[in-house]
Write a protein that holds these residues in place. Structure first.
Motif, short mmCIF file in Angstrom:
data_model
loop_
_atom_site.label_atom_id
_atom_site.label_comp_id
_atom_site.label_asym_id
_atom_site.label_seq_id
_atom_site.Cartn_x
_atom_site.Cartn_y
_atom_site.Cartn_z
N VAL A 1 0.84 -1.19 0.00
CA VAL A 1 0.00 0.00 0.00
C VAL A 1 0.89 1.25 0.00
O VAL A 1 1.74 1.41 0.87
CB VAL A 1 -0.94 0.03 1.22
CG1 VAL A 1 -1.76 1.31 1.23
CG2 VAL A 1 -1.86 -1.20 1.22
N ASN B 1 0.65 5.42 -0.06
CA ASN B 1 -0.22 6.59 0.12
C ASN B 1 0.40 7.78 -0.60
O ASN B 1 1.58 8.09 -0.40
CB ASN B 1 -0.39 6.91 1.61
CG ASN B 1 -1.10 5.80 2.36
OD1 ASN B 1 -2.01 5.18 1.82
ND2 ASN B 1 -0.70 5.54 3.59
N ARG C 1 -18.19 6.77 -0.76
CA ARG C 1 -17.29 5.62 -0.71
C ARG C 1 -16.66 5.53 0.68
O ARG C 1 -16.21 6.55 1.22
CB ARG C 1 -16.18 5.74 -1.76
CG ARG C 1 -16.61 5.36 -3.18
CD ARG C 1 -15.43 5.46 -4.14
NE ARG C 1 -15.75 4.96 -5.47
CZ ARG C 1 -16.34 5.66 -6.43
NH1 ARG C 1 -16.70 6.94 -6.18
NH2 ARG C 1 -16.60 5.14 -7.60
N PHE D 1 -13.62 3.62 2.66
CA PHE D 1 -12.39 2.85 2.46
C PHE D 1 -12.10 2.07 3.74
O PHE D 1 -11.94 2.65 4.82
CB PHE D 1 -11.23 3.79 2.12
CG PHE D 1 -11.44 4.54 0.83
CD1 PHE D 1 -10.96 4.03 -0.36
CD2 PHE D 1 -12.14 5.74 0.80
CE1 PHE D 1 -11.15 4.71 -1.56
CE2 PHE D 1 -12.34 6.42 -0.39
CZ PHE D 1 -11.85 5.91 -1.57
N TRP E 1 -9.93 0.32 6.01
CA TRP E 1 -8.53 0.14 6.42
C TRP E 1 -8.46 -0.90 7.54
O TRP E 1 -9.36 -0.97 8.35
CB TRP E 1 -7.96 1.47 6.92
CG TRP E 1 -7.76 2.48 5.83
CD1 TRP E 1 -8.66 3.38 5.36
CD2 TRP E 1 -6.58 2.68 5.06
NE1 TRP E 1 -8.12 4.14 4.35
CE2 TRP E 1 -6.84 3.73 4.16
CE3 TRP E 1 -5.32 2.07 5.05
CZ2 TRP E 1 -5.89 4.18 3.25
CZ3 TRP E 1 -4.38 2.53 4.15
CH2 TRP E 1 -4.67 3.58 3.27
N LEU F 1 -6.35 -1.92 4.23
CA LEU F 1 -6.83 -2.35 2.92
C LEU F 1 -6.47 -3.81 2.61
O LEU F 1 -7.26 -4.52 1.96
CB LEU F 1 -6.24 -1.45 1.83
CG LEU F 1 -6.71 0.02 1.83
CD1 LEU F 1 -5.93 0.80 0.77
CD2 LEU F 1 -8.20 0.12 1.58
N THR G 1 -9.84 -1.64 -4.48
CA THR G 1 -8.97 -0.50 -4.74
C THR G 1 -8.16 -0.74 -6.02
O THR G 1 -7.98 0.17 -6.82
CB THR G 1 -8.01 -0.28 -3.55
OG1 THR G 1 -8.77 -0.07 -2.37
CG2 THR G 1 -7.10 0.92 -3.78
N ASN H 1 -12.33 -3.91 -0.92
CA ASN H 1 -12.09 -3.20 0.33
C ASN H 1 -12.64 -1.77 0.31
O ASN H 1 -12.22 -0.92 1.10
CB ASN H 1 -10.59 -3.17 0.65
CG ASN H 1 -9.73 -2.85 -0.57
OD1 ASN H 1 -10.18 -2.17 -1.49
ND2 ASN H 1 -8.50 -3.34 -0.58
N ILE H 2 -13.59 -1.51 -0.58
CA ILE H 2 -14.28 -0.23 -0.64
C ILE H 2 -15.78 -0.49 -0.67
O ILE H 2 -16.25 -1.40 -1.36
CB ILE H 2 -13.88 0.58 -1.89
CG1 ILE H 2 -12.39 0.89 -1.89
CG2 ILE H 2 -14.68 1.88 -1.98
CD1 ILE H 2 -11.92 1.60 -3.16
N LYS I 1 -19.25 1.26 -1.78
CA LYS I 1 -19.78 2.36 -2.59
C LYS I 1 -21.29 2.43 -2.40
O LYS I 1 -22.02 1.50 -2.75
CB LYS I 1 -19.44 2.16 -4.06
CG LYS I 1 -19.99 3.26 -4.97
CD LYS I 1 -19.71 2.96 -6.44
CE LYS I 1 -20.33 4.01 -7.36
NZ LYS I 1 -20.12 3.69 -8.79
N TYR J 1 -12.44 13.92 0.24
CA TYR J 1 -11.95 12.76 1.00
C TYR J 1 -11.62 13.19 2.43
O TYR J 1 -10.96 14.20 2.64
CB TYR J 1 -10.71 12.20 0.31
CG TYR J 1 -10.02 11.05 1.01
CD1 TYR J 1 -10.37 9.74 0.72
CD2 TYR J 1 -9.00 11.28 1.92
CE1 TYR J 1 -9.71 8.68 1.33
CE2 TYR J 1 -8.34 10.23 2.54
CZ TYR J 1 -8.70 8.93 2.25
OH TYR J 1 -8.05 7.89 2.86
#
Length: 330
Positions: free
Chosen positions: A11, A13, A121, A123, A125, A127, A161, A168-169, A171, A227
């Motif tokens: 991952v 960022n 959405r 997310f 974590w 992920l 993702t 792992n999202i 929506k 976000y």
């Protein structure tokens, strides 16, 4: 080393800072090479030799962020506008079969209101631990504060993702408000809040320490995202039974060659499988640790840094222990 036929996930960022207007092109675009990854050889005998090279690129085009200019009405969360509800003393343990309750708070003014058909959405974590299903359930729940219209939520999906990898999202598409007669969602701004109960989520089998989730709101065309990190409770997960292990290796040739009273310099090997990743975040390595307690009557040999030449880890097990079999120790 890297294990054969094994998929590894990493991952990264990052924040895309550019948002150029034509004719100036953006550099960070889909399929553009952004990073290089080099799996390295043995850190002791060949510390500077790379085994192979891989490149990292985006699978989708970065989207222009929320605008703050006059006349723009891009949806935005208020500060603390995505809140995890429940738990005790700001800690919420998630369990299989449970639901996730969240509270949404829109922008203080109508300029950044969240409207019907906007897209949320969530997310999940960390992920790399989550693998939920392709569909979920979401419904508005009564808050008992200000009356708020929120109709039936018909779209709740699990997305990856990275295409083809773990889902792992979450929506969620908010109820539509196309006309006054058919509107199923009041504009969300000012002190208006809406609470949503999300179910049908597959919980990770492993555990993780308390942390935040993240959320994004975008308009009905799925553009101009905003976000934020979650407020409210931190979420954490206890590992399922059998996920963790902590035991002395008992296989023949795996230590304990001098187990009798009066023997000295016996060597024991411990197998540890942690449910969560423990990270040392500073160069003192004092902010993350675990303790091994020896059996009654045992005392520890001198395993200090002066016991071996500098740079050698005196606690590292031999590479050819029978317990490893044909696998390369990690």
């Amino acid at each position: 080393g890297l294990r054969k036929d094994t998929t590894y996930q990493m991952v990264f960022n990052g924040i895309v800072r550019e948002d150029n207007e034509p004719p100036i092109p953006n550099v960070v675009v889909a399929n553009a090479q952004l990073l290089e990854i080099f799996p390295m050889d043995d850190v002791t005998s060949r510390p500077y030799e790379a085994i192979e090279r891989g490149t990292v690129s985006l699978t989708t085009e970065p989207k222009s962020p929320t605008r703050t200019i006059a006349g723009a009405e891009d949806p935005q969360f208020a500060p603390g506008g995505f809140k995890i509800l429940g738990g005790y003393q700001d800690l919420l343990e998630i369990k299989a079969g449970g639901s996730l309750n969240v509270e949404l708070l829109g922008f203080p003014t109508t300029a950044g209101r969240i409207r019907g058909s906007d897209i949320i959405r969530i997310f999940l974590w960390p992920l790399t631990q989550w693998q939920t299903t392709s569909s979920c359930t979401a419904e508005c729940i009564e808050s008992g504060e200000i009356s708020f219209l929120c109709g039936q939520i018909t779209s709740c999906l699990g997305l990856p993702t990275v295409p083809g990898m773990a889902l792992n999202i979450l929506k969620i598409t908010l109820p539509a408000c196309d006309t006054a007669a058919t509107c199923q969602f009041d504009d969300l701004y000012g002190n208006r809040k809406v609470r949503i109960k999300i179910g049908g989520i597959t919980i990770p089998s492993g555990g993780f320490f308390a942390q935040r989730l993240a959320a994004q709101v975008s308009d009905f065309g799925d553009s101009r995202p905003n976000y934020v990190l979650s407020a409210g409770s931190y979420i954490y997960k206890e590992p399922n039974a059998g996920i963790t292990s902590a035991k002395v290796v008992s296989q023949l040739g795996g230590g304990n060659a001098k187990p009798f009273r009066g023997d000295t310099m016996n060597v024991l090997y411990a197998r540890l499988t942690l449910s969560s990743t423990i990270k040392a975040r500073d160069n003192t390595y004092n902010d993350a640790s675990f303790t091994i307690t020896l059996p009654e009557g045992y005392t520890c040999r001198d395993m200090s840094a002066t016991a071996e030449p500098p740079g050698i880890n005196t606690w590292m097990a031999e590479m050819d222990l029978p317990a490893f079999g044909s696998q390369v120790p990690q």
